[in-house]
Motif scaffolding. Structure first.
Motif, mmCIF file in Angstrom:
data_model
loop_
_atom_site.group_PDB
_atom_site.id
_atom_site.type_symbol
_atom_site.label_atom_id
_atom_site.label_comp_id
_atom_site.label_asym_id
_atom_site.label_seq_id
_atom_site.Cartn_x
_atom_site.Cartn_y
_atom_site.Cartn_z
ATOM 1 N N ASP A 193 0.804 -1.214 0.000
ATOM 2 C CA ASP A 193 0.000 0.000 0.000
ATOM 3 C C ASP A 193 0.838 1.266 0.000
ATOM 4 O OD1 ASP A 193 0.196 -1.335 2.812
ATOM 5 O OD2 ASP A 193 0.230 0.813 3.143
ATOM 6 N N ALA A 262 -6.041 -4.255 0.404
ATOM 7 C CA ALA A 262 -7.441 -3.959 0.696
ATOM 8 C C ALA A 262 -8.292 -5.072 0.100
ATOM 9 C CB ALA A 262 -7.831 -2.616 0.099
ATOM 10 N N SER A 266 -13.995 -3.520 -0.034
ATOM 11 C CA SER A 266 -13.701 -3.251 1.375
ATOM 12 C C SER A 266 -14.687 -2.246 1.946
ATOM 13 C CB SER A 266 -12.278 -2.704 1.502
ATOM 14 O OG SER A 266 -12.094 -2.164 2.790
ATOM 15 N N LYS A 275 -6.665 0.071 4.220
ATOM 16 C CA LYS A 275 -7.611 -0.990 3.911
ATOM 17 C C LYS A 275 -8.787 -0.459 3.123
ATOM 18 C CE LYS A 275 -6.939 -3.649 8.140
ATOM 19 N NZ LYS A 275 -7.604 -4.024 9.388
ATOM 20 N N CYS A 277 -11.386 1.035 0.372
ATOM 21 C CA CYS A 277 -11.627 0.655 -1.011
ATOM 22 C C CYS A 277 -11.170 1.755 -1.967
ATOM 23 C CB CYS A 277 -13.095 0.323 -1.231
ATOM 24 S SG CYS A 277 -14.219 1.691 -0.968
ATOM 25 N N GLY A 280 -8.199 0.228 -3.172
ATOM 26 C CA GLY A 280 -8.322 -1.176 -3.542
ATOM 27 C C GLY A 280 -9.272 -1.330 -4.715
#
Lengths: 351, 160
Positions: A193, A262, A266, A275, A277, A280
């Motif tokens: 990340d 993620a 998420s 984490k 979205c 992600g």
């Protein structure tokens, strides 16, 4: 004379018929809604497929996939790999979508922008004599249907948090705070990340990357290259590129790319705690999201896929921060993360 | 009259089979879930803007559910963007404020930044909190957290 005839229906019969019609309608209405969503979903899938074909055509031409985003060194800077990450941030850079424009029937747009002649920040600053910053802005706000998933609900332009305000070129060109063109299709940069991390080269795309299909050690059918992101919760992305490749959170590279730390869809809003979205993959489809794999196939991956984010390791370090290549703890990665990494060397089986 | 009875029977049969047909389809691989809400307090005060994570212990690669606390320290666990709930069984619970987007958006649509870790390591990095989730709705509170203890910032700046 009153004579009882058998013409017409009794009240009971009528009521029963009405009840049956009501049941039928009640059954049908949700089905119609689902059919509409199914149609949008397959249109969405078709766009992914087109992007897959474009990627393969690009690879045929240049012998590699496009860079996630690129901005090569200044002429006076001999260090071609690191200069991107040094100096001040907030330098706009074109993303991989732009590289694909000529392969998605958008060659005129590509040529008008003179992508090969001027970097994005230079164009926005008005250094291209044939294109004022305002003209460039109009071009960069184009609605490209191949970049948009019909299931998504958006304003036809990037989410306000995916804006291009404050970038060096934007400031120099006097454009203020402007929003670029939107896309729902986001590249896979692997499992890390940290935008600043130069070590995460396990996805299909990274900064200044030129990944070849032969680099997909796990096989192109076992690694996804592009996925979806929706707008209302996750702020989708922009086909133009990134505003500040070194920035954290929403300022960073997530305009064009995503990581598999993620979870799919998420529930964590935006980019919180690595984490969210917003950095992600996520979609408006029920129960998962669609992904384009390296071999050009498109699969719907359920959000219930085994995925172990491994976000806490010993001493508070993210689990993979302590991994070195060949460490058997890499096997801790679960199916979703293995699909995101092109060279982990672990089988994925069915998903 | 028998004609009517047949007609009625036929209609009932049709309606019945339609209702049963409507049960077909919609099969999902979503696991059975419980629904959890609760409140988190640290030093007696509501802990706001913290991420609560429930990690299934029976199946370590199963999907975790998360919730974000509001001003009153209230959270609701969500399984995905559009589904609430959490898998059944025993969970390890972590509570952390690290990297949470905070505050309102400014004029340029930018968040006002990320919060640092305020919760000690015994509740996140080295969490010993556990919870058992049962079918149906339930309340799981964590009211006696203390801010005493080492705070460990997650560090994943390097590595592979």
């Amino acid at each position: 004379m009153f004579r009882r005839t058998k013409k017409g229906f009794t009240l009971i019969e009528l009521l029963v018929v009405i009840a049956i019609i009501a049941v039928l309608v009640a059954l049908l209405l949700p089905a119609v809604q689902q059919a509409r969503e199914a149609a949008r979903r397959s249109s969405c899938k078709n766009n992914l497929k087109q992007i897959g074909l474009a990627l393969h055509n690009y690879h045929d031409t240049y012998k590699s996939l496009p860079a996630n985003f690129w901005r090569h060194s200044r002429p006076d800077d001999p260090n071609t790999t690191n200069n991107y990450w040094s100096g001040s941030g907030s330098v706009e850079a074109y993303g991989w979508h732009v590289s694909l424009l000529p392969y998605l029937d958008q060659a005129p747009l590509f040529n008008q922008l003179d992508v090969n002649g001027y970097h994005l920040d230079k164009t926005l600053a008005g250094e291209n004599p044939n294109l004022t910053p305002q003209q460039a802005q109009t071009l960069l706000q184009s609605r490209l249907s191949v970049m948009m998933c019909p299931s998504d609900s958006n304003e036809g332009i990037a989410h306000r948090n995916r804006h291009f305000g404050g970038g060096q070129g934007t400031n120099a060109g006097g454009l203020g705070n402007w929003r670029p063109g939107i896309t729902n299709y986001i590249s896979n940069r692997g499992t890390r990340d940290q935008p600043q991390s130069r070590n995460d080269t396990h996805g299909a795309f990274f900064h200044n990357s030129s990944v070849k299909f032969r680099d997909f050690i796990d096989g192109t059918s076992n690694t996804f290259v592009v996925g979806e992101r929706e707008t209302p919760n996750c702020r989708s992305g922009s086909w133009v590129g990134v505003r500040n490749p070194r920035g954290s959170g929403g300022r960073g590279i997530w305009y064009v790319t995503a990581h598999a730390r993620a979870l799919i869809n998420s529930p964590v809003a935006s980019w919180s705690a690595n984490k969210g979205c917003g950095e992600g993959f996520a979609s408006m489809h029920t129960g998962g999201a669609q992904f384009l794999f390296g071999d050009g196939s498109v699969h719907f991956i359920s959000e219930n896929i085994d995925s172990n984010p491994l976000d806490r390791g010993p001493n508070g370090r993210a689990a993979w921060a302590i991994f070195t290549p060949g460490d058997d703890r890499w096997s801790w990665f679960s199916v979703y993360q293995r699909l995101a990494r092109r060279n982990d060397g672990f089988p994925t089986g069915d998903f | 009259m028998t004609k009517h009875t047949y007609f009625l029977r036929f209609c009932c049969l049709m309606a019945g089979s339609l209702i049963m047909l409507s049960g077909c389809g919609g099969a999902s691989d979503t696991p059975e879930m419980g629904y959890v809400t609760g409140t988190i307090k640290m030093d007696g005060k509501p802990l706001k803007n913290a991420l609560v994570t429930f990690r299934p212990q029976d199946h370590e690669t199963a999907r975790q559910s998360v919730g974000t606390t509001d001003e009153e320290g209230f959270y609701e666990l969500k399984y995905s963007l559009r589904e609430t709930g959490v898998m059944l069984g025993k969970h390890q619970v972590t509570i952390s404020t690290a990297g949470m987007e905070s505050g309102e958006y400014g004029a340029d649509g930018e968040g006002s930044g990320e919060t640092g870790e305020k919760v000690p390591a015994q509740y996140n990095v080295n969490s010993e909190l556990t919870a058992v989730v049962e079918p149906g709705s339930q309340t799981i509170d964590f009211l006696d957290l203390t801010s005493e203890g080492e705070i460990v910032e997650q560090d994943d700046s390097e590595g592979y």
